[in-house]
Motif scaffolding. Structure first.
Motif, short mmCIF file in Angstrom:
data_model
loop_
_atom_site.label_atom_id
_atom_site.label_comp_id
_atom_site.label_asym_id
_atom_site.label_seq_id
_atom_site.Cartn_x
_atom_site.Cartn_y
_atom_site.Cartn_z
N UNK A 105 0.80 -1.22 0.00
CA UNK A 105 0.00 0.00 0.00
C UNK A 105 0.84 1.27 0.00
N UNK A 106 2.12 1.10 0.17
CA UNK A 106 2.92 2.31 0.36
C UNK A 106 4.15 2.35 -0.55
N UNK A 107 4.63 3.55 -0.73
CA UNK A 107 5.92 3.75 -1.40
C UNK A 107 6.84 4.38 -0.36
N UNK A 108 7.99 3.76 -0.19
CA UNK A 108 8.96 4.26 0.79
C UNK A 108 10.14 4.85 0.03
N UNK A 109 10.42 6.09 0.32
CA UNK A 109 11.56 6.72 -0.33
C UNK A 109 12.69 6.91 0.68
N UNK A 110 13.84 6.36 0.37
CA UNK A 110 15.00 6.58 1.25
C UNK A 110 15.73 7.82 0.75
N UNK A 111 15.71 8.85 1.57
CA UNK A 111 16.25 10.15 1.16
C UNK A 111 17.43 10.55 2.04
N UNK A 112 18.20 11.45 1.51
CA UNK A 112 19.30 12.04 2.28
C UNK A 112 18.72 12.72 3.53
N UNK A 113 19.36 12.49 4.64
CA UNK A 113 18.88 13.05 5.90
C UNK A 113 19.38 14.49 6.06
N UNK A 114 18.48 15.39 6.27
CA UNK A 114 18.85 16.80 6.50
C UNK A 114 18.45 17.17 7.93
N UNK A 115 19.37 17.08 8.85
CA UNK A 115 18.99 17.29 10.25
C UNK A 115 18.71 18.75 10.60
N UNK A 116 19.03 19.64 9.68
CA UNK A 116 18.89 21.07 10.02
C UNK A 116 17.49 21.63 9.86
N UNK A 117 16.48 20.79 9.73
CA UNK A 117 15.07 21.15 9.59
C UNK A 117 14.78 22.02 8.36
N UNK A 118 13.51 22.44 8.27
CA UNK A 118 13.10 23.24 7.11
C UNK A 118 13.63 24.67 7.24
N UNK A 119 13.83 25.30 6.10
CA UNK A 119 14.26 26.70 6.12
C UNK A 119 13.17 27.54 6.77
N UNK A 153 13.21 20.77 -16.17
CA UNK A 153 12.18 20.45 -15.19
C UNK A 153 11.84 21.69 -14.38
N UNK A 154 10.56 21.88 -14.14
CA UNK A 154 10.16 22.99 -13.26
C UNK A 154 9.63 22.39 -11.96
N UNK A 155 9.89 23.07 -10.87
CA UNK A 155 9.53 22.52 -9.57
C UNK A 155 8.06 22.76 -9.24
N UNK A 156 7.62 23.98 -9.42
CA UNK A 156 6.23 24.42 -9.25
C UNK A 156 5.72 24.39 -7.81
N UNK A 157 6.57 24.09 -6.88
CA UNK A 157 6.13 24.17 -5.48
C UNK A 157 7.26 24.70 -4.61
N UNK A 158 7.94 25.70 -5.15
CA UNK A 158 9.06 26.27 -4.40
C UNK A 158 8.52 27.07 -3.24
N UNK A 159 8.98 26.72 -2.06
CA UNK A 159 8.59 27.46 -0.86
C UNK A 159 9.55 27.11 0.26
N UNK A 160 9.50 27.92 1.28
CA UNK A 160 10.45 27.73 2.38
C UNK A 160 10.34 26.35 3.01
N UNK A 161 9.15 25.79 3.00
CA UNK A 161 8.94 24.48 3.62
C UNK A 161 9.57 23.36 2.81
N UNK A 162 9.83 23.62 1.56
CA UNK A 162 10.43 22.58 0.73
C UNK A 162 11.93 22.76 0.58
N UNK A 163 12.48 23.57 1.44
CA UNK A 163 13.94 23.72 1.46
C UNK A 163 14.41 23.26 2.83
N UNK A 164 15.24 22.24 2.83
CA UNK A 164 15.74 21.69 4.10
C UNK A 164 17.18 22.13 4.29
N UNK A 165 17.61 22.05 5.52
CA UNK A 165 19.00 22.41 5.81
C UNK A 165 19.76 21.18 6.26
#
Ligand SMILES: Nc1ncnc2c1ncn2[C@@H]1O[C@H](COP(=O)(O)OP(=O)(O)OP(=O)(O)O)[C@@H](O)[C@H]1O
Length: 870
Positions: A105-119, A153-165
């Motif tokens: 039922x699910x898709x699991x994405x293994x992503x790079x860990x960004x411990x610095x939270x969202x911008x 490619x265009x992102x179309x959802x650029x926002x501070x919440x989609x930028x991690x540190x």
């Protein structure tokens, strides 16, 4: 017949209890609701929540690297899109996607860990980001967008919440759920994004250039980073839209500087054609020195990637491949997997292994790479950036210039001692003066160093003097020893030539001794030299930091005001784009604005992004179709983190609703900071075009069962074969996020006490402007060109579907999934490695060894090792 002595009986009982314990443990694993392992990853804890699933911190068992596991419900149409695009990106400011695991039922994405939270969180906590950090972070964000745009490619959802540190505080762009390619169509119709980040053409529901709407969103991001408030953010969604189309934000705030103002004005140009190209943004003075160097770097990366030179070419990678081959791995399979970006366990293993090795290498040689290389780089750049602009009189120019030139001037002043270098200009620029003043403020003793830039007197602390002295003395030593050797040879040769072996051995010993001494002294002097170089640089940097820290001082009351405004930002949301025409919106708003032209401090709810389909997003639209998740899903990580939201009524606090029967305030509070994103669809016509636009046809991971969940609006009918998004019932096709973004909003608002301000404003959008109904086929073809790989082959082989790794045993019955018309068998499983523990214990017992228990030190050590992945 053997008589059973008390001791054998005791032993037998002990065995029985061990077997019983192990059996029960295994049984517990089988029956447990919570999943502790997925593929090669061990789940450590939940760290966030997305619209369609949770986000966990996990541990890659083979490499001990920490990763993030982002789960998405398969019913999320954007998950395919997200994986499809995200795996194409390999860039330093984009989160890496290592592996994709598809389960029932699910898709699991293994992503790079960004411990610095969202911008976003970062900004919220700091209230405002310094100009220097804005410049650096924004350049990185633009770099990531430049990379994506270069791949069409265009992102179309650029926002501070989609930028991690990341842990070093660098920006990483993430969340490619709304991304699409723009080769085939320069003009797009799908209305998407978060209202407050939307370009005027989007709010007016016109066709738009995807690249240009990203540029606009960058303008919103930069404005918010500098001011701590959003440029267009009204209590009323319609007012926000009106302002986006007709108004210019206040660019004369106390934190604004002319360079930033100029850039924001360009980015937020109402006419998309007036917005700058991404190259122009990176070349803008506000982003220097970061912008230009990132542009250069990105172009280099793109060139290498286009030539296929990025994988398996470095020494480290070749070594690693060799080692893997020696260990019996099929390296050809690994290579194929990585090159095709399959995102399966092999490529996951490879990417994480390479990262681990690189981290190790950095640990092994930190000094060398830092001190020597950075000094070199500074010198290389010095000619290009070292001069202050005499004309720059504003604060920011001084800050940036002096930031660049302060350490450089200092180093160059040292360099000026060398006769080979041209003397610096004696003319003092305003920038020089400002640096000097700052240095006086920080450390009076520094004044002398800076004066030295125009003087020819050698300084004591001079790096180049040290270097030249060092090499001079070495040369002298060499000359001397060479001379003495020559003398000795010339003295010795007449009498000893070919005769005195003992003499020559003696000489050889002396020479060897000398050589050893010399190399020792050389080692120690070079050590000192490197130390002093790095000390010098640290010195210069720390002084520079002090200088920039001054920028931070501002009245507390102002800070508080900023915080309040920023909180408002957090709580503001976009509502849907209703069926109103832009004209009617404008008309309505003009009067609305006249009525209440002052924006209230606490506006509405938090901005969200989404895709919506054409018609109104009524409250109904967001009735949760996914609230059945708890019933359908085979995966529950933990009871404590079970999805649970306050139920929203139709006209009430939220347009999102969940199952309603679960609620957990504690949980709400814990994850109250979760970001929001929405997607909604309504009309079948727009749906059709959206299906193509959104790659909905690539539903490799979706089973018919999932489609039906959507169709029947909460009650799954398992044998339906209706294609996803093909339903003609608009109600059925409406998508909601009861368990996702909308509910997150409720939770977030709850946690932050924002609900009271304007809880009804909660939607955000991707809205499909229906193009012609027969567009589908054309779009599919166009899409197939996205990465030069025909769509069919993408569907056939590229989406990694694997249920478990080689290291785990399959425990459940196989599950049939329909994959692109073919039935394939999958199974999901858990690691059963612990299941064999009892036999080891028995062996231990039989051999009179102490049975190993979990309390044992060895276990604890193993656990510790496991946890110290980085
Ligand atoms: N790579 C990562 N490293 C660290 N934290 C992450 C990472 N990815 C996601 N998170 C955390 O999980 C949260 C949710 O992730 P994300 O925003 O990607 O989910 P989403 O489904 O795309 O959400 P939405 O679409 O609502 O924005 C993020 O806000 C962040 O706190």
């Amino acid at each position: 017949m053997t008589s059973s002595t008390p001791s054998t009986k005791f032993r037998q009982n002990q065995m029985k209890s061990i077997i019983g314990h192990s059996y029960n443990k295994l049984y517990g694993q089988f029956m447990a609701e919570e999943l502790t392992e997925v593929g090669n990853y061990r789940i450590l804890k939940q760290i966030g929540e997305g619209s369609f699933g949770k986000v966990y911190l996990a541990h890659h068992k083979p490499t001990h690297r920490k990763v993030v596991l982002k789960t998405s419900d398969k019913s999320d149409p954007n998950v395919v899109r997200e994986v499809f695009y995200h795996r194409q990106f390999d860039y330093l400011h984009i989160t890496k996607l290592y592996e994709v695991i598809v389960t029932e039922t699910k898709v699991w994405m293994a992503l790079e860990y960004c411990p610095g939270r969202e911008l976003y969180e970062h900004l919220l906590s700091l209230q405002r980001i310094t100009l220097e950090e804005c410049s650096r972070l924004f350049a990185q964000i633009v770099g990531a967008v430049y990379y994506a745009h270069s791949l069409n490619c265009v992102h179309r959802d650029l926002k501070l919440e989609n930028i991690l540190l990341d842990k070093k505080g660098n920006a990483k762009l993430t969340d490619f759920g709304f991304t699409r390619e723009c080769v085939s169509r320069s003009q797009l119709d799908t209305i998407c994004g978060t209202t407050v980040y939307m370009a005027p053409e989007l709010t007016q529901r016109k066709s738009y250039d995807g690249f240009k709407i990203d540029i606009w969103a960058l303008g919103v991001i930069l404005y918010t980073m500098i001011n701590g408030t959003m440029p267009f953010d009204e209590e009323d969604e319609a007012k926000t839209k009106w302002k986006i189309v007709n108004d210019m934000p206040d660019l004369d705030g106390s934190f604004m500087v002319p360079e930033a103002k100029d850039l924001i004005e360009q980015l937020l140009a109402k006419d998309p054609n007036d917005r700058p190209s991404i190259e122009k943004i990176l070349s803008h003075p506000f982003l220097q020195p970061y912008g230009l160097s990132l542009m250069e770097k990105t172009q280099k990366i793109l060139r290498r990637q286009r030539r296929g030179l990025t994988q398996f070419h470095s020494k480290l990678e070749r070594k690693l491949l060799k080692r893997l081959k020696q260990a019996g791995f099929d390296t050809q399979a690994i290579k194929a997997s990585v090159q095709k970006r399959k995102c399966d366990s092999l490529s996951g293993l490879w990417l994480l292994l390479v990262e681990r090795e690189m981290a190790k290498q950095k640990q092994d040689y930190p000094k060398r790479s830092k001190s020597v290389l950075s000094v070199r780089k500074v010198f290389d750049n010095s000619s290009a950036t070292g001069e202050c602009k005499p004309s720059s009189e504003n604060l920011f120019a001084q800050q940036l210039d002096s930031k660049i030139t302060a350490p450089l001037n200092r180093i160059l002043s040292m360099r000026s001692d060398n006769a080979s270098l041209p003397p610096p200009s004696p003319k003092k620029t305003p920038c020089d003066r400002s640096i000097k003043q700052q240095i006086n403020l920080n450390s009076p003793s520094q004044e002398a160093d800076y004066q030295g830039s125009g003087s020819t007197t050698p300084k004591k602390n001079n790096l180049f003097t040290k270097m030249s002295k060092f090499f001079k003395s070495k040369r002298l030593n060499n000359d001397k020893s060479g001379l003495s050797n020559a003398n000795r040879n010339s003295q010795e040769s007449p009498k000893g030539h070919g005769t005195s072996t003992s003499g020559s051995i003696e000489n050889n010993e002396k020479v060897e001794k000398k050589r050893v001494n010399r190399s020792e002294s050389l080692r120690s002097s070079s050590k000192n030299l490197v130390q002093s170089v790095s000390d010098d640089l640290n010195d210069a940097n720390s002084k520079n930091d002090d200088f920039y820290a001054l920028d931070e001082h501002r009245p507390q009351s102002e800070s508080n005001r900023q915080l309040r405004q920023l909180k408002r930002l957090k709580s503001t949301t976009s509502s849907d784009i209703s069926g109103q025409t832009s004209e009617s919106v404008n008309n309505n708003l003009r009067s609305a604005l006249n009525e209440n032209s002052k924006p209230s401090l606490f506006n509405s709810t938090r901005p969200m992004s989404g895709i919506s389909q054409h018609s109104e997003l009524s409250n109904e639209t967001f009735n949760s179709e996914y609230s059945t998740d708890g019933n359908n899903s085979s995966f529950k990580v933990s009871d404590s983190v079970r999805t649970s939201f306050p139920h929203a009524n139709a006209g009430g606090t939220s347009q999102y609703s969940s199952g309603g029967d679960k609620s957990s305030i504690g949980y709400s509070q814990k994850f109250s900071t979760r970001d929001l994103s929405t997607m909604s669809s309504a009309s079948s016509a727009s749906e059709r075009s959206s299906r193509t636009d959104s790659f909905y046809d690539i539903t490799t991971a979706s089973s018919p069962m999932v489609m039906d969940v959507r169709k029947i609006n909460r009650t799954p009918i398992k044998d339906s074969v209706l294609p996803r998004f093909g339903a003609q019932n608009s109600r059925l096709t409406k998508r909601s996020h009861g368990t996702g973004r909308r509910a997150n909003l409720v939770r977030r608002m709850h946690g932050r006490d924002f609900m009271k301000h304007n809880p009804a404003q909660t939607q955000s959008i991707i809205q499909e402007e229906s193009s012609s109904g027969g567009d589908d086929e054309k779009n599919v073809k166009e899409i197939s060109l996205a990465d030069g790989v025909p769509l069919a082959s993408v569907e056939d082989e590229e989406l990694a579907i694997h249920t478990d790794s080689e290291t785990s045993a399959v425990i459940s019955g196989p599950v049939k999934l329909r994959v692109d018309g073919n039935s394939e068998t999958f199974a999901f499983s858990r690691s059963l490695s612990e299941g064999s523990e009892w036999s080891r214990n028995l062996i231990d017992l039989r051999h009179n060894r102490k049975p190993i228990t979990e309390d044992d030190e060895s276990f604890q050590i193993a656990d510790q090792e496991d946890n110290s992945s980085e």
